[in-house]
Scaffold this motif. Structure first.
Motif, PDB file in Angstrom:
ATOM      1  N   LYS A 128       0.837  -1.198   0.000  1.00  0.00           N
ATOM      2  CA  LYS A 128       0.000   0.000   0.000  1.00  0.00           C
ATOM      3  C   LYS A 128       0.868   1.242   0.000  1.00  0.00           C
ATOM      4  CE  LYS A 128      -4.069  -1.460   2.474  1.00  0.00           C
ATOM      5  NZ  LYS A 128      -4.420  -1.986   3.761  1.00  0.00           N
ATOM      6  N   ALA A 163      -9.098  -8.829  -7.669  1.00  0.00           N
ATOM      7  CA  ALA A 163      -9.121  -8.269  -6.302  1.00  0.00           C
ATOM      8  C   ALA A 163      -9.906  -6.957  -6.269  1.00  0.00           C
ATOM      9  CB  ALA A 163      -7.690  -8.049  -5.803  1.00  0.00           C
ATOM     10  N   GLN A 193      -5.189  -8.847  -1.843  1.00  0.00           N
ATOM     11  CA  GLN A 193      -6.333  -8.528  -0.973  1.00  0.00           C
ATOM     12  C   GLN A 193      -5.903  -7.515   0.080  1.00  0.00           C
ATOM     13  OE1 GLN A 193      -9.391  -8.455  -0.844  1.00  0.00           O
ATOM     14  NE2 GLN A 193      -9.600  -9.765  -2.641  1.00  0.00           N
ATOM     15  N   ASP A 194      -4.716  -7.739   0.666  1.00  0.00           N
ATOM     16  CA  ASP A 194      -4.230  -6.808   1.695  1.00  0.00           C
ATOM     17  C   ASP A 194      -4.051  -5.412   1.109  1.00  0.00           C
ATOM     18  OD1 ASP A 194      -2.791  -6.027   4.242  1.00  0.00           O
ATOM     19  OD2 ASP A 194      -1.272  -5.613   2.715  1.00  0.00           O
ATOM     20  N   SER A 205      -7.509  -3.680   0.061  1.00  0.00           N
ATOM     21  CA  SER A 205      -8.555  -3.579   1.092  1.00  0.00           C
ATOM     22  C   SER A 205      -8.515  -2.212   1.755  1.00  0.00           C
ATOM     23  CB  SER A 205      -8.373  -4.657   2.144  1.00  0.00           C
ATOM     24  OG  SER A 205      -7.178  -4.436   2.848  1.00  0.00           O
TER      25      SER A 205
END
Ligand code: NDP
Length: 295
Positions: A163, A237, A291-292, A295
C-alpha cells in the motif's frame, strides 16, 4: 538492537522501520535531508558510524520515474544513489571501532538474465549481461567489507507490492477505472514480494545469527507468476476487468528501450536460501498479497 538504515525514509524503509520498532529495535535513518531520528550521508562520511548493532542500505533513486528521461545523466544518478551510498556505509562499517553484527543490502533480481523458462536460485549466475545486471554487481561489490566480524547479507528483491508506494501505486487508478491490462505480451515472468515480507526478510537477516550471503527477496509463488497472472489477479481483487493490454511500443516510448526491459521481460526467481534460512512468508501467494493491498 540499534539499526542504522540508509534510504530508510522510502517505501520499503517505512515498512522496515515499522516492523523493527514493533520488535523493540531502535532505528536511525541515513538520508539526504536532516530530520528527527536521522543523520545525513555527509555526517556518516565525516564522523564515521554512530553506535549501532546493525546496518541496512535501501537508498536508490527511483529507476522507473516516468518523468525522467533515460539518458546518461539519469543513469549516473541511478548508479551513484546505490553504489556510492553503499560504499559510504561499507567504509564506515569497516572503519568502526565497534563494527555492527550484521550488514544487509537490498538489491534486485535484475541480476538474473530475463528468460521465460529458466528458474533462478541464489546460486544461479548473472550480473554481467546488461546495464541493470552490471549495476547489481557493482552495488553488491560496493557492500563487501574485509573479514567476518560483521555478517554480510544481500537481499535480491523482486517488484515490491504494498500500500502507498512502489509500482502498484501507479497502477491502481487505471485498474480501478477498468483500464488496466497486461504489459506487452503478458507472458513475461513477474517476480514479486509483498513489502511486509521484504521488510520481514531483512529483519530476519538482521536478527538471525548464521544468515549470510545472498537471499532472494521474492514470494514462494513468484516463480510461477506471469505479468498476465498478476494483471488478472489485480483485476479480480478490485472486481474490475483488466483486459486492455499496454503495448510494448508504448512502454518503450515512455521509458526508453533499456529501461522498458524491466517491464517487458522478467525472471522466474525462487527464494531457495530464504526459505532454507527459516523465513516464513506472511503473503506467500498473490491473492492474499493483493487482498491486503486493495482492502
Ligand atoms: P524509494 O524510491 O522509496 O527510495 C528509497 C530512498 O532512497 C528514499 O527514501 C531516499 O531517501 C533515497 N534516495 C532516493 N533517491 C536518491 C538519490 N538520488 N541519492 C541518494 N538517496 C536517494 O525506494 P524503495 O523503498 O522502493 O526501494 C528500496 C531499495 O530497494 C532501493 O534501493 C531499490 O532499488 C530496491 N528495490 C526496490 C524495488 C521496488 O519494487 N520498490 C524492487 C527491487 C529493488 P532520502 O530522501 O531520505 O535521502
Amino acid at each position: 538492537m540499534r539499526v542504522l538504515v540508509g534510504g530508510g525514509t522510502g517505501f520499503v524503509g517505512g515498512a522496515l522501520t515499522q516492523l523493527l520498532r514493533s520488535r523493540g529495535h531502535e532505528v536511525t535513518h541515513v538520508s539526504r535531508r536532516p530530520g528527527p531520528d536521522r543523520i545525513i550521508w555527509d555526517e556518516l562520511s565525516h564522523s564515521g558510524l554512530p553506535p549501532c548493532d546493525a546496518a541496512v542500505n535501501l537508498a536508490g533513486e527511483n529507476v522507473l520515474n516516468p518523468l525522467r528521461r533515460w539518458d546518461d545523466a539519469f543513469r549516473r544518478v541511478v548508479i551513484a544513489s546505490r553504489v556510492e551510498t553503499t560504499k559510504t556505509l561499507a567504509k564506515a562499517i569497516a572503519e568502526a571501532e565497534r563494527p555492527p553484527r550484521a550488514w544487509v543490502l537490498v538489491t534486485g533480481v535484475g541480476y538474473y538474465r530475463p528468460s521465460p523458462t529458466a528458474e533462478y536460485t541464489e546460486e544461479s549466475p548473472g550480473g554481467d549481461f546488461d546495464f541493470f545486471s552490471r549495476l547489481v554487481s557493482a552495488w553488491e561489490a560496493a557492500a563487501k567489507i574485509p573479514g567476518d566480524g560483521t555478517r554480510q547479507v544481500v537481499v535480491r528483491s523482486g517488484v515490491v507490492l504494498g500500500k502507498g508506494g512502489g509500482a502498484i501505486s501507479q497502477m491502481l487508478w487505471p485498474f480501478r477505472l477498468g483500464l488496466g491490462g497486461p504489459v506487452g505480451s503478458g507472458l513475461q515472468p513477474f517476480p514479486w514480494i509483498h513489502v511486509r515480507d521484504l521488510a520481514g526478510v531483512v529483519c530476519h537477516a538482521l536478527e538471525t545469527e548464521g544468515v549470510r550471503g545472498v537471499l532472494n527477496g521474492v514470494s514462494p509463488a513468484s516463480s510461477g507468476t506471469s505479468n498476465a497472472d498478476f494483471t488478472r489477479e489485480l483485476g479480480s481483487a478490485l472486481g474490475r476487468p483488466a483486459l486492455l493490454p499496454l503495448p510494448g511500443w508504448a512502454v518503450r516510448g515512455v521509458f526508453g528501450a533499456e529501461r522498458a526491459v524491466m517491464l517487458l521481460e522478467g525472471q522466474r526467481v525462487a527464494p531457495k536460501r530464504t526459505l532454507e534460512s527459516g523465513y516464513c512468508f506472511v503473503y506467500p501467494d498473490l491473492p492474499s498479497a493483493l487482498q491486503d493491498i486493495v482492502s
